[in-house]
Design a protein around this motif. Structure first.
Motif, mmCIF file in Angstrom:
data_model
loop_
_atom_site.group_PDB
_atom_site.id
_atom_site.type_symbol
_atom_site.label_atom_id
_atom_site.label_comp_id
_atom_site.label_asym_id
_atom_site.label_seq_id
_atom_site.Cartn_x
_atom_site.Cartn_y
_atom_site.Cartn_z
ATOM 1 N N GLU A 126 -13.330 -11.705 2.064
ATOM 2 C CA GLU A 126 -13.275 -11.239 3.449
ATOM 3 C C GLU A 126 -12.775 -9.814 3.491
ATOM 4 O OE1 GLU A 126 -10.319 -11.935 7.122
ATOM 5 O OE2 GLU A 126 -11.117 -13.688 6.148
ATOM 6 N N PRO A 127 -13.493 -8.875 4.150
ATOM 7 C CA PRO A 127 -12.967 -7.538 4.307
ATOM 8 C C PRO A 127 -11.636 -7.570 5.029
ATOM 9 C CG PRO A 127 -15.264 -7.661 4.982
ATOM 10 C CD PRO A 127 -14.798 -9.054 4.755
ATOM 11 N N ASP A 128 -10.766 -6.673 4.674
ATOM 12 C CA ASP A 128 -9.438 -6.658 5.281
ATOM 13 C C ASP A 128 -9.583 -6.353 6.755
ATOM 14 O OD1 ASP A 128 -6.724 -6.993 4.981
ATOM 15 O OD2 ASP A 128 -6.343 -4.846 4.818
ATOM 16 N N GLY A 129 -9.344 -7.344 7.561
ATOM 17 C CA GLY A 129 -9.580 -7.181 8.991
ATOM 18 C C GLY A 129 -11.004 -7.451 9.363
ATOM 19 N N GLY A 130 -11.793 -8.054 8.480
ATOM 20 C CA GLY A 130 -13.198 -8.237 8.745
ATOM 21 C C GLY A 130 -13.645 -9.665 8.723
ATOM 22 N N SER A 131 -14.681 -9.942 7.918
ATOM 23 C CA SER A 131 -15.375 -11.236 7.965
ATOM 24 C C SER A 131 -14.443 -12.389 7.733
ATOM 25 C CB SER A 131 -16.491 -11.229 6.920
ATOM 26 O OG SER A 131 -16.981 -12.513 6.744
ATOM 27 N N GLY A 132 -14.758 -13.500 8.339
ATOM 28 C CA GLY A 132 -13.941 -14.692 8.164
ATOM 29 C C GLY A 132 -14.638 -15.782 7.400
ATOM 30 N N SER A 133 -15.748 -15.503 6.732
ATOM 31 C CA SER A 133 -16.483 -16.559 6.045
ATOM 32 C C SER A 133 -16.112 -16.598 4.587
ATOM 33 C CB SER A 133 -17.984 -16.318 6.194
ATOM 34 O OG SER A 133 -18.327 -15.103 5.607
ATOM 35 N N GLY A 134 -16.258 -17.770 3.994
ATOM 36 C CA GLY A 134 -16.055 -17.888 2.561
ATOM 37 C C GLY A 134 -14.709 -18.445 2.193
ATOM 38 N N GLN A 135 -14.626 -18.979 0.970
ATOM 39 C CA GLN A 135 -13.379 -19.528 0.457
ATOM 40 C C GLN A 135 -12.557 -18.392 -0.133
ATOM 41 O OE1 GLN A 135 -12.377 -22.672 0.642
ATOM 42 N NE2 GLN A 135 -10.439 -22.145 -0.285
ATOM 43 N N GLN A 136 -11.329 -18.220 0.340
ATOM 44 C CA GLN A 136 -10.493 -17.105 -0.080
ATOM 45 C C GLN A 136 -9.698 -17.439 -1.332
ATOM 46 O OE1 GLN A 136 -10.763 -14.219 1.703
ATOM 47 N NE2 GLN A 136 -12.328 -15.359 2.773
ATOM 48 N N GLN A 137 -9.487 -16.400 -2.157
ATOM 49 C CA GLN A 137 -8.561 -16.551 -3.264
ATOM 50 C C GLN A 137 -7.137 -16.592 -2.732
ATOM 51 O OE1 GLN A 137 -9.308 -13.238 -5.875
ATOM 52 N NE2 GLN A 137 -10.505 -14.521 -7.263
ATOM 53 N N ILE A 138 -6.249 -17.152 -3.518
ATOM 54 C CA ILE A 138 -4.829 -17.108 -3.159
ATOM 55 C C ILE A 138 -4.357 -15.676 -3.377
ATOM 56 C CG2 ILE A 138 -2.534 -17.934 -3.737
ATOM 57 C CD1 ILE A 138 -3.779 -20.539 -4.607
ATOM 58 N N ARG A 139 -3.853 -15.038 -2.322
ATOM 59 C CA ARG A 139 -3.447 -13.654 -2.440
ATOM 60 C C ARG A 139 -2.045 -13.447 -1.894
ATOM 61 N NH1 ARG A 139 -7.866 -10.655 1.399
ATOM 62 N NH2 ARG A 139 -9.641 -11.586 0.411
ATOM 63 N N VAL A 140 -1.506 -12.316 -2.213
ATOM 64 C CA VAL A 140 -0.170 -11.963 -1.743
ATOM 65 C C VAL A 140 -0.253 -11.571 -0.278
ATOM 66 C CG1 VAL A 140 1.742 -10.342 -2.014
ATOM 67 C CG2 VAL A 140 0.550 -11.220 -4.030
ATOM 68 N N ASP A 141 0.631 -12.124 0.536
ATOM 69 C CA ASP A 141 0.746 -11.737 1.938
ATOM 70 C C ASP A 141 1.835 -10.673 2.026
ATOM 71 O OD1 ASP A 141 1.122 -11.425 4.615
ATOM 72 O OD2 ASP A 141 1.317 -13.552 5.073
ATOM 73 N N PRO A 142 1.464 -9.411 2.252
ATOM 74 C CA PRO A 142 2.482 -8.350 2.265
ATOM 75 C C PRO A 142 3.588 -8.602 3.272
ATOM 76 C CG PRO A 142 0.274 -7.410 2.240
ATOM 77 C CD PRO A 142 0.112 -8.879 2.470
ATOM 78 N N LEU A 143 3.235 -9.058 4.486
ATOM 79 C CA LEU A 143 4.260 -9.310 5.498
ATOM 80 C C LEU A 143 5.225 -10.395 5.039
ATOM 81 C CD1 LEU A 143 2.456 -9.190 8.966
ATOM 82 C CD2 LEU A 143 3.870 -7.457 7.873
ATOM 83 N N ALA A 144 4.681 -11.464 4.447
ATOM 84 C CA ALA A 144 5.543 -12.549 3.987
ATOM 85 C C ALA A 144 6.467 -12.070 2.868
ATOM 86 C CB ALA A 144 4.688 -13.724 3.507
ATOM 87 N N ALA A 145 5.940 -11.234 1.976
ATOM 88 C CA ALA A 145 6.768 -10.730 0.874
ATOM 89 C C ALA A 145 7.895 -9.846 1.397
ATOM 90 C CB ALA A 145 5.893 -9.965 -0.116
ATOM 91 N N LEU A 146 7.595 -8.952 2.347
ATOM 92 C CA LEU A 146 8.626 -8.081 2.896
ATOM 93 C C LEU A 146 9.633 -8.876 3.724
ATOM 94 C CD1 LEU A 146 6.421 -5.033 3.973
ATOM 95 C CD2 LEU A 146 7.932 -5.195 1.996
ATOM 96 N N ALA A 147 9.144 -9.867 4.485
ATOM 97 C CA ALA A 147 10.056 -10.692 5.278
ATOM 98 C C ALA A 147 11.001 -11.466 4.368
ATOM 99 C CB ALA A 147 9.257 -11.651 6.161
ATOM 100 N N GLU A 148 10.485 -11.992 3.275
ATOM 101 C CA GLU A 148 11.339 -12.736 2.336
ATOM 102 C C GLU A 148 12.379 -11.825 1.710
ATOM 103 O OE1 GLU A 148 10.862 -15.601 -1.620
ATOM 104 O OE2 GLU A 148 9.115 -14.627 -0.702
ATOM 105 N N ALA A 149 11.971 -10.600 1.391
ATOM 106 C CA ALA A 149 12.927 -9.652 0.820
ATOM 107 C C ALA A 149 14.023 -9.298 1.814
ATOM 108 C CB ALA A 149 12.197 -8.387 0.373
ATOM 109 N N ALA A 150 13.696 -9.336 3.112
ATOM 110 C CA ALA A 150 14.678 -9.021 4.147
ATOM 111 C C ALA A 150 15.498 -10.233 4.557
ATOM 112 C CB ALA A 150 13.971 -8.446 5.372
#
Length: 792
Positions: A126-150
């Motif tokens: 899926e393009p970042d901010g784009g298409s919603g079709s297809g099975q996604q790989q497990i990826r890092v969520d930047p917001l979740a990583a920064l929130a956890e660090a905080a």
């Protein structure tokens, strides 16, 4: 406007990289402030470059977000990708700023021609901010990583605290937030690399090439609005040769792009959209509220609840605001966020109930906003014809699900029905038929309508069948008829063609139907296909469709069912017999309707009802036919008046004689009085039959009783409670006592007393006078006497 003095206020030389969160209102406000301060000469935005020609449409007054850029493969319209934008999306704010300040704007993401071709591979992305079709790989969520660090366990709450609750207009350095986000993303990229986004290096290589081209044309006064995750990659040192090498050999397809309406619901993460947010309605409110967002939000919630007839006063709103602010202080937050306002709404406005809170969540936190695009936006011819039909029939697409009642006797409603049926035939599920709460006649239809953004893709995909809705539906129906291998499929298709008003497709469908019917020897499938054909005949009167050809095919199909049904009913097991009983009921109903139009089918088909009754008599007298089918045939003949009650009682007595195995007798009873055909009332009003059943049941041997009990429970459990209670009273009194000379007078109607109950009749007279509008006095008294006399 673009003087060097303004640009020097930006942080250092080189392009201005504004890393944002897609659909983040805080990012959108910060982007607008940064662009006002920097005044770049050109603005680069993450998105497909083929959409550059569509950017001016963003300034059209008819363009109302949420909208999305839709890219689809020309040769395969179903292969598509979306880039959604809301009014609080930083990319949309950047586009509007560029158009208002007459600054060139360009998209710099990987072209859609490659993105769509990549979708064919086994690991679509899926393009970042784009298409919603297809099975996604497990990826890092930047917001979740920064929130956890905080130290946060909720990324949304962390985002609200550090971005949405900042000073905004009071920020001294408008570039400081972007510098801080860039540093944080740089640290994440050093730790996680591409973070599971295997295609991001290729996309970022294309972004760098576009950025260099803009710098050669406009100098250093270039601003870039992109996902914050990409900022470190755009800062990174890379050669042109290396970037071109990454792009070498990418698959390509021919792609078309346009703007399409989008909805808040499809912006939500719960819809499966990878760059989605949890609360698009709440974020839109934060972006648009000029001040006091909590007070304005709770006032909006109160208005919604009042519309639903809940008592919410101004005092409730004031108390909810105080509670939200108190919760924010207790939780150490700078301002109340969505969590605090939701808790306040639940406790104060909803009185602790989650039922009205779910309504607030659905209507406000997520929202049912549907965007609009101008007519000037590119569209396939089928889409334009659909838009014309929607305007002509005053049938506006809406994101909120609603019910539509249609009276097919009215021209506009009939046109709406045809349009919705044609779209369903094309796979565009804008409307779904629903159960009507009013009349069940053929002149009335009920639909549930909801427009989803994906339907734009379905319309584009259906464009291969024609340029108009009618033409495309006709082409699709003809193709489906030729390819169908099952008789039931072609039968259903014929019904759809009549409902959709497609006379040009009917000849092809009728030929396919006649061919399939001639080759099919399975009586069960023939019996299953007949009711759908006969239902279709009923639409001719209301819709003005010529159904003579269909009547001929239906009559011929009925003849084949009549011939094949008796042999097909022999030697069936219990499950097959029960299924065949359903076919017998359906054929009986169909023959009743078909008999009214049998004259249209030509000579030899005018006695369909007589032939069907002969088939039923054959079924009722064959010992090789399962009991449930024999009992059903006797019951149908009795209801049709072809069998006298005494004869039905005689047949029941034979079946319930000691020589018949109890299981076979129980099956016969289920066929005779089971189901929803009024068998219970038959036993109530004919005590002779009830007496036979009672006498047989009391005589079933104990060792066989457990075998017939489940069948009997299934037979009698479908009766209404009042019917079961009446049968119980008759059995307790002794069914048939009067007929055997025990009480009452012989010759009375079975199940009824010999004299009218005047007391019960008098009780209904006041209601009758009220319904008839009779005045008190002599006229009413005379009417009472007439009514009582009629009752006698």
């Amino acid at each position: 406007m673009n003087d060097d003095t303004a640009w020097r206020r930006s942080p250092g030389p080189g392009p201005l990289l504004l890393g944002v969160r897609h659909h983040g209102p805080g990012s959108a406000r910060a982007v607008r402030a940064a662009l006002d301060a920097a005044r770049p000469r050109v603005l680069l935005i993450e998105g497909p470059p083929e959409a550059d020609a569509l950017i001016p449409l963003a300034a059209d007054p008819e363009m109302r977000p949420p909208v999305a850029l839709l890219a689809h493969a020309v040769d395969e319209p179903g292969r598509s990708a979306f880039w959604p934008l809301a009014d609080f999306s930083p990319e949309w704010v950047a586009l509007r700023w560029a158009l208002e300040h007459e600054v060139p704007a360009r998209f710099i993401d990987l072209p859609a021609t490659h993105t769509l071709a990549w979708e064919r591979q086994e690991d679509p992305c899926e393009p970042d901010g784009g298409s919603g079709s297809g099975q996604q790989q497990i990826r890092v969520d930047p917001l979740a990583a920064l929130a956890e660090a905080a130290g946060y366990d909720d990324p949304e709450r962390w985002w609200e605290d550090v971005v949405e609750h900042r000073g905004g207009a009071g920020e001294r350095d408008v570039f400081a937030p972007f510098a801080a986000v860039a540093d944080a993303m740089g640290a994440l990229r050093e730790t996680y690399g591409a973070g599971g986004r295997d295609r991001d290096p290729v996309r970022e290589a294309h972004m760098r090439l576009r950025l260099r081209a803009a710098q050669r044309e406009f100098g250093e006064q270039v601003a870039v609005v992109c996902g914050a995750w990409h900022v470190p990659a755009l800062h990174a040192k890379s050669t042109v040769a290396a970037d071109r090498e990454l792009l070498k050999g990418l698959p390509k397809v021919k792609a078309d792009l346009t703007w399409v309406p989008w909805t808040n619901r499809r912006l939500a993460r719960a819809s499966g959209y990878g760059a989605g947010i949890d609360s698009p309605g709440w974020y839109g409110h934060l972006f648009r509220a000029p001040d006091r967002p909590v007070e304005r939000w709770l006032t909006k919630v109160a208005g919604l609840l009042r519309e639903e007839d809940r008592i919410v006063s101004s005092a409730h709103v004031i108390e909810a605001v105080r509670l939200a602010e108190t919760l924010a202080v207790m939780r150490g937050r700078p301002l109340p966020g969505l969590g605090e306002t939701t808790d306040a709404v639940r406790a104060v406005l909803c009185e602790g109930s989650d039922v009205p809170l779910a309504l607030v969540q659905d209507r406000l936190v997520v929202g049912d906003v549907l965007g609009e695009v101008p007519e000037a936006a590119p569209a396939v011819p089928l889409q334009r014809d659909l838009a014309r039909e929607q305007r002509r029939l005053r049938l506006k697409p809406e994101a909120l699900e609603r019910e539509l009642e249609l009276d097919l006797r009215k021209e506009t409603d009939a046109g709406r029905s045809r349009l919705l049926h044609r779209l369903r035939l094309l796979g565009v599920g804008w409307g779904e038929p629903a159960q009507s709460r009013g009349s069940t006649g053929t002149f009335r239809e009920t639909w549930r309508l909801r427009w989803e953004p994906e339907l734009s893709v379905r319309v584009a995909e259906a464009g291969v069948w024609g340029t108009t809705v009618e033409g495309a539906a006709t082409g699709r129906a003809e193709a489906d008829a030729v390819q169908a291998s099952d008789l039931a499929d072609v039968t259903g298709l014929a019904e759809h063609c009549l409902l959709a008003g497609l006379p040009d497709a009917l000849p092809v469908v009728m030929r396919a139907l006649a061919d399939r019917a001639a080759l099919d020897t399975d009586v069960g499938r023939l019996a299953q296909a007949l009711p759908a054909l006969v239902r279709s005949l009923r639409y001719g009167d209301v819709r003005g469709t010529d159904t003579r050809a269909l009547a001929e095919v239906a009559a011929g199909l009925a003849e084949r069912v009549f011939v094949g049904l008796p042999p097909a009913c022999a030697a069936l097991d219990a499950d097959a017999a029960d299924e065949m009983r359903g076919h017998v009921d359906a054929v009986h109903t169909a023959v009743g309707l078909l008999g009214e139009t049998a004259g249209q089918a030509g000579p030899g088909h005018s006695d369909l009802r007589l032939r069907w009754r002969a088939v039923l008599r054959t079924l009722s007298g064959r010992d090789t036919v399962p009991g449930v089918l024999r009992g059903r045939a006797v019951r149908i003949l009795l209801d049709e008046g072809e069998l006298e009650p005494q004869e039905a009682a005689r047949l029941m007595g034979l079946v319930l004689s000691p020589g018949t195995p109890p299981a076979d007798a129980a099956a016969w009873i289920e066929g005779f009085v089971g189901g929803s055909g009024g068998g219970g009332m038959l036993l109530v009003h004919d005590e002779r039959l009830l007496g036979l059943v009672d006498a047989w049941l009391t005589g079933v041997p104990a060792e066989a009783f457990t075998d017939v009990l489940p069948l009997l429970r299934r037979t009698f459990s479908v009766y209404e409670p009042g019917v079961r209670r009446t049968i119980g009273e008759l059995v307790r009194r002794g069914p048939g006592e009067r007929l055997r000379g025990g009480t009452g007078q012989a010759g009375g109607t079975p199940g009824f007393g010999t004299e009218p109950d005047t007391g019960r009749a008098d009780a209904v007279l006041p209601v009758l006078r009220l319904l008839l509008g009779l005045d008190e006095g002599e006229e009413a008294e005379d009417s009472d006497n007439d009514l009582v006399g009629a009752g006698r």
